[in-house]
Design an enzyme around this catalytic site. Sequence first.
Site, mmCIF file in Angstrom:
data_model
loop_
_atom_site.group_PDB
_atom_site.id
_atom_site.type_symbol
_atom_site.label_atom_id
_atom_site.label_comp_id
_atom_site.label_asym_id
_atom_site.label_seq_id
_atom_site.Cartn_x
_atom_site.Cartn_y
_atom_site.Cartn_z
ATOM 1 N N GLU A 1 9.678 -0.222 -63.330
ATOM 2 C CA GLU A 1 10.535 -0.040 -64.505
ATOM 3 C C GLU A 1 11.948 0.417 -64.126
ATOM 4 O OE1 GLU A 1 10.555 2.402 -68.738
ATOM 5 O OE2 GLU A 1 9.125 2.986 -67.189
ATOM 6 N N GLU B 1 13.490 -0.148 -61.231
ATOM 7 C CA GLU B 1 14.094 -0.991 -60.197
ATOM 8 C C GLU B 1 14.892 -2.118 -60.847
ATOM 9 O OE1 GLU B 1 11.559 -1.221 -56.162
ATOM 10 O OE2 GLU B 1 10.552 -2.112 -57.891
#
Length: 186
Positions: free
Chosen positions: A146, A148
């Site tokens: 989430e 990245e």
Amino acid sequence: MKNYFTTDDEKLKWKTLGEKHLLKTIVFDVNACENVSSTGLKGEYYVMKAPDWVITIPEKDGKFLMVKQWRHGEKSLSVEFPGGVIDAGEEPEAAAARELLEETGCKAGKLIKLGKVNPNPALFTNHLHIFLAEDLEPTGKQDLDEDEMINCMELSKEEVLEGMGTDQFPHGLMATAMCLYLKHKA
């Protein structure tokens, strides 16, 4: 490889008398260790305990597949080889394959372990495992965490070597990975 340590070097070793947990974070713990030298000198030393990491060097047609992402410590974008934290119970090779797939959308037909290093043995207890990924098969889909946000690009070996140690390639462990790659190819 030749062993460079001798029995005379035993006097260089320190023993831990006690360890006190100071701080727990999402990425590492900080402990204070009371250590004693072979001469009886005592001191308190701070150690960061973190899980092991992996870096995967994806090589395709004489080029490297690189990732670009934000680095909070540096407060800037960074060009890097794919990599990340090894999950609890996960083998380094499996983590290398997983991180490659998640960040680039590529599967490796072949993974070769290039080495294992400690990021900073004065402060850290963990290790970095470095792999070369060959025979890449694109799946066409990243599977990022989430938090990245990653863009991929292909660069020649010369471009990556030229970039190491510049503002766009600030990550010291990438230079270590490149060094082990060059040693493997020599």
